[in-house]
Every structure is written in C-alpha cells, then in structure tokens.
Design a protein around this motif. Structure first.
Motif, PDB file in Angstrom:
ATOM      1  N   ARG A   1      56.474  31.554  -7.586  1.00 22.58           N
ATOM      2  CA  ARG A   1      55.827  32.200  -6.448  1.00 22.58           C
ATOM      3  C   ARG A   1      54.345  32.392  -6.734  1.00 22.58           C
ATOM      4  N   ARG A   2      53.544  32.074  -5.762  1.00 18.81           N
ATOM      5  CA  ARG A   2      52.101  32.234  -5.901  1.00 18.81           C
ATOM      6  C   ARG A   2      51.693  33.675  -5.648  1.00 18.81           C
ATOM      7  N   VAL A   3      50.511  34.031  -6.130  1.00 16.62           N
ATOM      8  CA  VAL A   3      49.836  35.240  -5.682  1.00 16.62           C
ATOM      9  C   VAL A   3      49.320  34.942  -4.270  1.00 16.62           C
ATOM     10  N   SER A   4      49.466  35.868  -3.374  1.00 13.52           N
ATOM     11  CA  SER A   4      49.119  35.632  -1.974  1.00 13.52           C
ATOM     12  C   SER A   4      47.625  35.392  -1.791  1.00 13.52           C
ATOM     13  N   ASN A   5      47.294  34.342  -1.034  1.00 17.25           N
ATOM     14  CA  ASN A   5      45.900  34.112  -0.657  1.00 17.25           C
ATOM     15  C   ASN A   5      45.350  35.283   0.142  1.00 17.25           C
ATOM     16  N   TYR A   6      46.202  35.921   0.912  1.00 14.47           N
ATOM     17  CA  TYR A   6      45.763  37.047   1.737  1.00 14.47           C
ATOM     18  C   TYR A   6      45.426  38.254   0.863  1.00 14.47           C
ATOM     19  N   GLU A   7      46.151  38.427  -0.218  1.00 12.84           N
ATOM     20  CA  GLU A   7      45.814  39.512  -1.135  1.00 12.84           C
ATOM     21  C   GLU A   7      44.449  39.262  -1.768  1.00 12.84           C
TER      22      GLU A   7
ATOM     23  N   ALA B   1      41.999  37.432  -0.522  1.00 11.28           N
ATOM     24  CA  ALA B   1      40.969  37.568   0.511  1.00 11.28           C
ATOM     25  C   ALA B   1      40.699  39.029   0.847  1.00 11.28           C
ATOM     26  N   ASP B   2      41.745  39.825   0.946  1.00 10.64           N
ATOM     27  CA  ASP B   2      41.568  41.245   1.267  1.00 10.64           C
ATOM     28  C   ASP B   2      40.834  41.958   0.138  1.00 10.64           C
ATOM     29  N   PHE B   3      41.172  41.608  -1.101  1.00  7.84           N
ATOM     30  CA  PHE B   3      40.483  42.224  -2.238  1.00  7.84           C
ATOM     31  C   PHE B   3      39.004  41.838  -2.238  1.00  7.84           C
ATOM     32  N   ALA B   4      38.723  40.562  -2.023  1.00  8.07           N
ATOM     33  CA  ALA B   4      37.337  40.099  -2.029  1.00  8.07           C
ATOM     34  C   ALA B   4      36.516  40.780  -0.940  1.00  8.07           C
TER      35      ALA B   4
ATOM     36  N   GLU C   1      39.198  31.432   9.395  1.00  5.18           N
ATOM     37  CA  GLU C   1      38.740  32.031  10.653  1.00  5.18           C
ATOM     38  C   GLU C   1      38.909  33.545  10.692  1.00  5.18           C
ATOM     39  N   ASN C   2      39.941  34.050  10.040  1.00  5.47           N
ATOM     40  CA  ASN C   2      40.266  35.465  10.199  1.00  5.47           C
ATOM     41  C   ASN C   2      40.197  36.293   8.921  1.00  5.47           C
ATOM     42  N   HIS C   3      40.025  35.657   7.768  1.00  3.74           N
ATOM     43  CA  HIS C   3      40.053  36.401   6.511  1.00  3.74           C
ATOM     44  C   HIS C   3      38.893  36.065   5.576  1.00  3.74           C
TER      45      HIS C   3
END
Length: 290
Positions: A77-83, A85-88, A118-120
């Motif tokens: 399982r990958r670390v979420s790209n959304y996590e 992006a949100d951290f950055a 587009e959104n993150h």
C-alpha cells in the motif's frame, strides 16, 4: 504562502515520504526498508512528514516531497498522494508536493493525476518503473503522462541501479532493466511539453542520461541517491560545460541527508557558478518558481 526563492539556500528535488502520519508501516515495504537501510548504511526508522519539514526548514532548504506508488508491482500500500499534498499545503513556504501514481492504473490513474493537480496543488510527479514493474514507455502509462504534459509539469523518473531490492533474494524479483535511462527517451520524444527529470547519476548507464539531457530540451538530471564523492567524472565535466543548466541537487532523503550531500559536492570540482545553478537556480526554473 509560497516558497521565497531568494530567501532559501537550496532546493532538494528528491525527498521521500515513506511512512504515513496516520497509517502503520506497510509490512511489504518494511522488508525493502530493512534492505535499503543496510545498503545505504542509513537509520532504519523512517521520519514522518513533520520531522522532514523541520529538518529542511532548519537548514533553509526547500524540497519536493513524494511517495512511490508501486501497488501493482510490489503489492504494498502506498502513502496517499492526498496526505502528501495536504501536508505540503500546510508547509507551502518550504515544501512542494509531488505525486506518484502506478502507471498500470492507466486512465483511472490519469483521473487521480488531474484531480491532484487541479484541486490539491500538486506540482509534479514521480515514477520508479523498477518497483512498478513496468517499461517507462509502456502505453498503459500514457494517459497519466498526457495529464502531466497538459499542465506542463515535471516528472521524475528513477534511473540506474536501485537500492530497492539490493541484497534481497533475487533482488526481490525487481528488474533493473526498467531503470535504463534510454527507455525514457521515447517518453521524452512523445511528450515534449513534460519536463523529465532523470533521477540519480544513472550508473551503470551514466552516459545515456548525459546524452538525453544534451539531446532533448525537456530532459534534466537530478544528482540524488549517491554521495557526490562517488560521481563518475563525466558528471562533473558535463555539469561544468554543456549541461550547466540541466543538473539539479537532490539528496534521496531519508537515505542520504541533504547536508552531507552538499558538503561532499563542494570538493569534487564543480565551478562556483555551476554549483549555484545545481543547488537552486536550475530547479527553480524547472519547477516554475521563477
């Protein structure tokens, strides 16, 4: 808040977020982390994202942060790209979010890529075709490349030997051939609007990366993953010559610390003017910060 290029001393384009702040370490990845730590003689414990930001802010170095999605190739399982992006977004003065999407996710991966941009606020992408068990120019990944090219963003491609799998039985089944830089040449030709960053000095195919960066306007090289003390001499020769605007600082943190890389790079023969480009100016242009 954005990165003030004039205020920072460097940009590290190659920093890994290997563990989530919320989810436990994946047991499949744990085996690879054990082997990579032994190979690099690096600490086994992987820092979480807040610790990474603290280290880089203390050193006044901006950085590109990404995970590696190899869910098909490794079954991890990958670390979420959304996590990421949100951290950055919470550390936008020092951190640029990159995303990684398994090429085998094809059109569904392209949907994720578009949403992330587009959104993150994602500013680039990372591919590691050795662990993704995929030829870089396999058409299955082209829908993802099309999105990256549409937005004119950079994509980092792992090249050369891989610390992942080194020392494991059968190299854990990973095939080094997918790290050959020339396999990315079709991608560079087919997607001239995508800035391609060939990661690492690409040993044992160093000259292929140099040739591609010389030949193609959209191809660059990051010098991560090796201590500069061990760079092949042609890296320094071309950096001081025809490729002075094409090479960038990358550490491969957490396996190589940025301060150790910088200290070693001072003594291997880079011209002072060239070193300034490697440390910050070249990356600032590729990343669209100037």
């Amino acid at each position: 808040m954005t990165i003030d290029v004039k205020a920072i001393r460097a940009i590290d384009v190659h920093v890994h977020a290997e563990v989530s702040c919320h989810d436990p370490e994946d047991p499949v990845m744990a085996q690879f982390f054990d082997a990579a730590s032994a190979y690099f003689k690096a600490p086994r414990e992987r820092p979480k994202m807040p610790e990474i930001a603290e280290i880089y802010r203390r050193q006044n170095i901006a950085f590109c942060l990404f995970t590696v999605d190899a869910e098909s190739g490794l079954g991890a399982r990958r670390v979420s790209n959304y996590e990421v992006a949100d951290f950055a977004a919470q550390h936008a003065d020092i951190c640029l979010p990159f995303a990684s999407i398994d090429p085998r996710k094809g059109k569904l991966g392209a949907r994720e890529a578009r949403d992330l941009v587009e959104n993150h606020g994602v500013r680039g992408f990372k591919f590691h075709h050795i662990v993704q068990d995929c030829h870089p120019a396999d058409r299955v990944g082209y829908p993802i490349y099309e999105v990256i090219a549409e937005f004119g963003l950079p994509a980092i491609f792992h090249t050369g030997h891989s610390g992942m799998g080194t020392g494991m039985r059968g190299g854990a089944g990973l095939r080094l051939k997918y790290g050959r830089p020339m396999l990315v040449d079709d991608v560079a030709a087919d997607f001239p609007d995508m800035k391609i960053i060939l990661a690492h000095p690409s040993w044992p195919w160093v000259d292929e990366s140099l040739s591609m960066a010389l030949h193609k306007e959209n191809v660059f090289i990051d010098l991560s993953g090796w201590s500069p003390r061990y760079f092949p001499p042609q890296i320094v020769r071309y950096a001081n010559g025809q490729l002075s605007g094409k090479m960038m600082f990358g550490s491969d943190f957490p396996l190589i610390r940025p301060d150790m890389w910088i200290e070693a790079a001072r003594d291997i023969g880079f011209k002072e003017s060239v070193m300034a480009g490697i440390m910050k100016d070249n990356a600032a242009k590729v990343l669209g910060l100037v």
